[in-house]
Design a protein around this motif. Structure first.
Motif, short mmCIF file in Angstrom:
data_model
loop_
_atom_site.label_atom_id
_atom_site.label_comp_id
_atom_site.label_asym_id
_atom_site.label_seq_id
_atom_site.Cartn_x
_atom_site.Cartn_y
_atom_site.Cartn_z
N GLU A 130 5.37 19.69 -25.26
CA GLU A 130 5.21 18.36 -24.66
C GLU A 130 6.42 17.94 -23.86
O GLU A 130 6.31 17.07 -22.98
N LEU A 172 5.05 19.40 -16.45
CA LEU A 172 3.59 19.53 -16.54
C LEU A 172 3.11 20.91 -16.09
O LEU A 172 2.21 21.49 -16.70
N GLY A 173 3.72 21.45 -15.05
CA GLY A 173 3.32 22.77 -14.57
C GLY A 173 3.52 23.84 -15.62
O GLY A 173 2.68 24.74 -15.80
N GLN A 225 3.59 23.30 -18.84
CA GLN A 225 2.63 23.05 -19.92
C GLN A 225 1.29 23.73 -19.63
O GLN A 225 0.67 24.31 -20.53
N TRP A 226 0.85 23.67 -18.38
CA TRP A 226 -0.37 24.38 -18.01
C TRP A 226 -0.17 25.89 -18.11
O TRP A 226 -1.09 26.62 -18.51
N LEU A 227 1.00 26.36 -17.74
CA LEU A 227 1.28 27.80 -17.80
C LEU A 227 1.23 28.33 -19.23
O LEU A 227 0.81 29.47 -19.46
N THR A 228 1.63 27.51 -20.19
CA THR A 228 1.62 27.96 -21.59
C THR A 228 0.21 28.23 -22.10
O THR A 228 0.04 28.94 -23.10
N LEU A 229 -0.80 27.70 -21.43
CA LEU A 229 -2.18 27.95 -21.87
C LEU A 229 -2.56 29.42 -21.71
O LEU A 229 -3.50 29.89 -22.36
N LEU A 230 -1.85 30.16 -20.85
CA LEU A 230 -2.09 31.58 -20.68
C LEU A 230 -1.29 32.43 -21.66
O LEU A 230 -1.42 33.66 -21.64
N ARG A 234 1.69 31.08 -27.83
CA ARG A 234 1.52 29.64 -28.08
C ARG A 234 0.32 29.40 -29.00
O ARG A 234 0.43 28.67 -30.00
N HIS A 235 -0.81 30.01 -28.68
CA HIS A 235 -2.03 29.76 -29.46
C HIS A 235 -1.90 30.30 -30.88
O HIS A 235 -2.36 29.66 -31.83
#
Length: 371
Positions: free
Chosen positions: A308, A312-313, A315-320, A324-325
């Motif tokens: 958090e 922001l960019g 944060q979106w990159l961590t979704l890949l 993280r998951h």
């Protein structure tokens, strides 16, 4: 899958296991090293503060001011290493590194404490930013608790605020960090054992022999990933046992939920390792490429820094990022007792990543022959 394909995969798995365990030092690296690393990281990766060097300037010199100082040392978070009646001595102690925290109690503290207007100055060495932030929070709570215990009548405004940490009552950083270390170690082993797989075969001259065998690219990939997946599961059991039995990390969730997440995460790590292996010409290049992926993956996983707080960019990159998951799943299972139903987005992300990268590695594999 036909019986012949299963037989070929079994023979390939047997070959890989023999090759991995031929050298006794490899067995130590595979099974002993992760346990040693978990113990080291479990103690070293710790944001709690204990016995922080503290310098005190007490300009009031009353029983109340001495009891306040005793309140600091009694917690174990602060250790009084020096006292003075001159404020400049406190500044010098911080400048020289003799203290990380400075406490200045002004004259008239006892009189102001009686009517609820007392103040205490806390100075912190900002070069140790994490320690300073944690120490500041502890110091504020100690002073507030001391004031509430000695001010007569109800608190200002009639509100008595009481806070409690729900999933980690003692706010121990180890309880939060050790489950994260489990994910990092499993990823490291998965990448290390697979990133060199195809490259090693090429350097030894056995890749051409495998290509003229009846093995298809999918069967060859499975033959190389299944042994490492089994090793990863064994490492998971070993280091999870150490986390629970040695560090006392609570395991509130289901072991089956953890196992399912680990299978997906190991498959994702193996797929990435195989992809690195197919785009590298030498083992040195594969090794460097592995760390080129590993370090950003750890940084962008939320292991060290909250996601958090990132731009922001990023944060979106961590979704890949599969790390993280997996860390979100592991921490939720260990600390909250969460199940797969509440974590299905993370499970889905791991599955999609694993299958997508594995498919890319399989498609890439035939092109490595001409490299």
């Amino acid at each position: 899958m036909t019986g012949g394909a299963l037989l070929r995969i079994r023979e390939m798995v047997t070959k890989e296991l023999r090759q991995l365990f031929r050298d006794p030092r490899t067995r130590v690296v595979i099974f002993v090293a992760p346990m040693i690393q978990l113990v080291m990281f479990g103690y070293a990766v710790n944001t709690d503060i204990r016995h922080t060097a503290t310098w005190v300037v007490d300009l009031d010199a009353t029983p109340e001011s001495r009891r306040l100082v005793d309140s600091f040392s009694a917690t174990g978070y602060f250790e009084i290493t020096g006292r003075s009646t001159r404020p400049r001595d406190l500044v010098e102690a911080l400048d020289k590194g003799d203290a990380v925290v400075g406490i200045e109690i002004p004259a008239g503290f006892r009189r102001r404490l009686a009517n609820g207007t007392a103040t205490v100055q806390i100075l912190l060495d900002g070069t140790h930013s994490n320690t300073a932030t944690v120490a500041q929070g502890y110091a504020q709570r100690i002073v507030q608790r001391f004031a509430l215990e000695r001010v007569s009548g109800p608190p200002p405004g009639g509100i008595d605020v009481q806070s409690r940490a729900w999933y980690n009552p003692n706010l121990e950083s180890r309880v939060y960090n050790v489950p994260g270390v489990i994910g990092v170690l499993i990823l490291l082993m998965s990448l290390l054992l697979t990133a060199l797989a195809v490259v090693r075969e090429r350097e030894l001259g056995t890749l051409d022999q495998l290509m003229v065998s009846p093995l298809r690219p999918e069967e060859l990939m499975l033959g190389k990933t299944l042994p490492v997946a089994l090793i990863g599961l064994v490492d998971l059991v070993l280091i999870t046992g150490i986390a629970i039995l040695w560090f006392g990390i609570p395991m509130r969730g289901s072991a089956l939920a953890l196992l399912a997440a680990a299978l997906l995460f190991i498959l994702a790590g193996l797929s990435i390792g195989l992809l690195i292996s197919t785009i590298s010409r030498t083992q040195q290049e594969a090794f460097m490429s592995m760390f080129l992926f590993l370090l950003p993956a750890i940084i962008l996983s939320g292991f060290f820094y909250p996601i958090e707080s990132m731009p922001l960019g990023f944060q979106w990159l961590t979704l890949l990022n599969p790390v993280r998951h997996f860390l979100e799943i592991v921490r939720a299972i260990f600390l909250k007792g969460e199940g797969p139903l509440g974590l299905w987005p993370q499970y889905l992300a791991l599955g999609v990543t694993a299958l997508s990268v594995l498919r890319l590695a399989v498609l890439r594999f035939p092109k490595t022959i001409g490299m």
